[in-house]
Write an enzyme that holds these catalytic residues in place. Structure first.
Site, short mmCIF file in Angstrom:
data_model
loop_
_atom_site.label_atom_id
_atom_site.label_comp_id
_atom_site.label_asym_id
_atom_site.label_seq_id
_atom_site.Cartn_x
_atom_site.Cartn_y
_atom_site.Cartn_z
N LYS A 32 0.83 -1.22 0.00
CA LYS A 32 0.00 0.00 0.00
C LYS A 32 0.86 1.26 0.00
O LYS A 32 0.61 2.20 -0.76
CB LYS A 32 -0.93 0.03 1.23
CG LYS A 32 -1.86 -1.17 1.35
CD LYS A 32 -2.86 -1.01 2.48
CE LYS A 32 -2.26 -0.95 3.88
NZ LYS A 32 -1.66 -2.22 4.34
N ARG A 84 -9.27 1.07 9.31
CA ARG A 84 -8.93 -0.31 9.68
C ARG A 84 -10.04 -0.98 10.46
O ARG A 84 -9.90 -2.14 10.84
CB ARG A 84 -7.66 -0.29 10.55
CG ARG A 84 -6.38 -0.70 9.81
CD ARG A 84 -5.24 -0.48 10.78
NE ARG A 84 -4.06 -1.24 10.55
CZ ARG A 84 -2.96 -0.76 9.96
NH1 ARG A 84 -2.96 0.46 9.46
NH2 ARG A 84 -1.88 -1.49 9.89
N ARG A 95 11.61 -7.15 5.02
CA ARG A 95 11.53 -5.78 5.53
C ARG A 95 12.11 -5.70 6.95
O ARG A 95 12.76 -4.73 7.32
CB ARG A 95 10.07 -5.31 5.52
CG ARG A 95 9.92 -3.83 5.79
CD ARG A 95 8.55 -3.30 5.42
NE ARG A 95 7.58 -3.53 6.48
CZ ARG A 95 6.29 -3.16 6.40
NH1 ARG A 95 5.82 -2.61 5.30
NH2 ARG A 95 5.46 -3.39 7.40
N ARG A 116 12.10 -2.69 11.54
CA ARG A 116 10.91 -2.11 12.17
C ARG A 116 10.41 -3.09 13.23
O ARG A 116 10.09 -4.24 12.92
CB ARG A 116 9.85 -1.89 11.08
CG ARG A 116 8.93 -0.75 11.38
CD ARG A 116 7.98 -0.54 10.23
NE ARG A 116 6.63 -0.91 10.61
CZ ARG A 116 5.58 -0.77 9.84
NH1 ARG A 116 5.71 -0.29 8.63
NH2 ARG A 116 4.39 -1.11 10.28
N ARG A 120 -0.51 -8.48 14.17
CA ARG A 120 -1.02 -7.48 13.22
C ARG A 120 -1.91 -8.16 12.17
O ARG A 120 -2.93 -7.61 11.77
CB ARG A 120 0.15 -6.74 12.55
CG ARG A 120 0.87 -5.83 13.54
CD ARG A 120 2.19 -5.31 12.99
NE ARG A 120 2.01 -4.48 11.82
CZ ARG A 120 2.95 -4.26 10.90
NH1 ARG A 120 4.15 -4.81 11.04
NH2 ARG A 120 2.71 -3.49 9.88
P1 AMP Z 1 0.98 0.42 9.44
O1 AMP Z 1 2.26 1.10 9.15
O2 AMP Z 1 -0.19 0.98 8.65
O3 AMP Z 1 1.06 -1.09 9.32
O4 AMP Z 1 0.62 0.73 10.96
C1 AMP Z 1 1.51 0.40 12.01
C2 AMP Z 1 0.73 0.32 13.32
O5 AMP Z 1 0.13 1.60 13.60
C3 AMP Z 1 -0.43 -0.66 13.35
O6 AMP Z 1 0.00 -1.99 13.64
C4 AMP Z 1 -1.29 -0.08 14.45
O7 AMP Z 1 -0.75 -0.33 15.73
C5 AMP Z 1 -1.16 1.42 14.19
N1 AMP Z 1 -2.16 1.90 13.23
C6 AMP Z 1 -1.91 2.43 11.99
N2 AMP Z 1 -3.05 2.78 11.40
C7 AMP Z 1 -4.05 2.48 12.24
C8 AMP Z 1 -5.47 2.57 12.18
N3 AMP Z 1 -6.10 3.07 11.10
N4 AMP Z 1 -6.19 2.15 13.25
C9 AMP Z 1 -5.58 1.66 14.34
N5 AMP Z 1 -4.25 1.51 14.47
C10 AMP Z 1 -3.49 1.92 13.43
#
Ligand code: AMP
Length: 206
Positions: free
Chosen positions: A13, A88, A127, A133, A144
């Site tokens: 994404k 989400r 990654r 990360r 996740r």
């Molecule tokens: P991402 O980089 O989008 O995978 O997000 C990393 C982490 O940020 C996720 O595992 C959640 O802990 C938090 N996070 C990001 N976006 C959201 C969202 N829309 N709702 C809730 N938690 C989020």
């Protein structure tokens, strides 16, 4: 044009959102990036969300909705937004509809990047090695993915019912995926809705 880029972690994404920023002048709104920035800055918000993120859980709807509203307010002249990693949960999707509606806008298209389980595991291991990360470590990544299955996958029928969902093969190379996305956007969403595939169920035996 407001686009939701949808898919599990490591579906590509972020990569595709960045392409659309340069190709179409849209603004990428990645809640993950915003939360990581807050964490790195040591702000109150960062301190509040750090543990939740490190555990692979979802941050509260209230927090992420406020972040998005803030960005919508800060960019009133934007040509459009790419929502990356947001919404989400169904309440987040409902809040997004309300927030855009208030501003005379709507979600125009939702593109799901479909990626096979095995490929996600391979991508995330790579990654983790390359970027380190912390939430990409295998144990947290599993959580996740669980959060995706439990909270985020229900958005597929939500957007499908609105006729906004199009599926794109996310397994192809970056250029090919970008081409597929471009075709969808040029047709302004082709209204093609498909039933959610159950590969997560296969992977985790649910
Ligand atoms: P991402 O980089 O989008 O995978 O997000 C990393 C982490 O940020 C996720 O595992 C959640 O802990 C938090 N996070 C990001 N976006 C959201 C969202 N829309 N709702 C809730 N938690 C989020």
């Amino acid at each position: 044009m407001n686009l939701v880029l949808f898919g599990p972690p490591a579906a590509g994404k972020g990569t595709q959102a960045k392409r659309l920023v340069s190709d179409r002048g849209l603004i990428q709104l990645s809640t993950g990036d915003m939360l990581r920035a807050a964490k790195a800055s040591g702000s109150d918000l960062g301190k509040k969300v750090a543990k939740i993120m490190d555990e692979g859980q979802l941050v509260s709807d209230e927090v992420v909705i406020a972040l998005i509203e803030d960005q919508l307010d800060s960019n009133p002249e934007a040509a459009g937004f790419i929502f990356d990693g947001f919404p989400r949960t169904v309440p987040q999707a409902e809040a997004l509809d309300v927030a855009l509606n208030k501003r005379g806008q709507k979600v125009d298209s939702v593109i799901r990047l479909c990626v096979e389980d095995e490929s996600i595991i391979t991508r995330i291991s790579k990654r983790f090695e390359e970027q380190g990360r912390s939430d990409d470590n295998p144990a947290t990544f599993k959580k996740r993915l669980d959060a995706y299955t439990e909270n985020t996958a229900p958005l597929l029928p939500f957007y499908s019912a609105q006729g906004k969902l199009t599926e794109v093969n996310g397994m192809a190379d970056i250029e090919t995926v970008a081409g597929s996305i471009a075709r969808v956007l040029d047709n302004h969403g082709n209204g093609k809705t498909e039933k959610p595939k159950s590969f997560w169920a296969r992977l985790f035996g649910k």
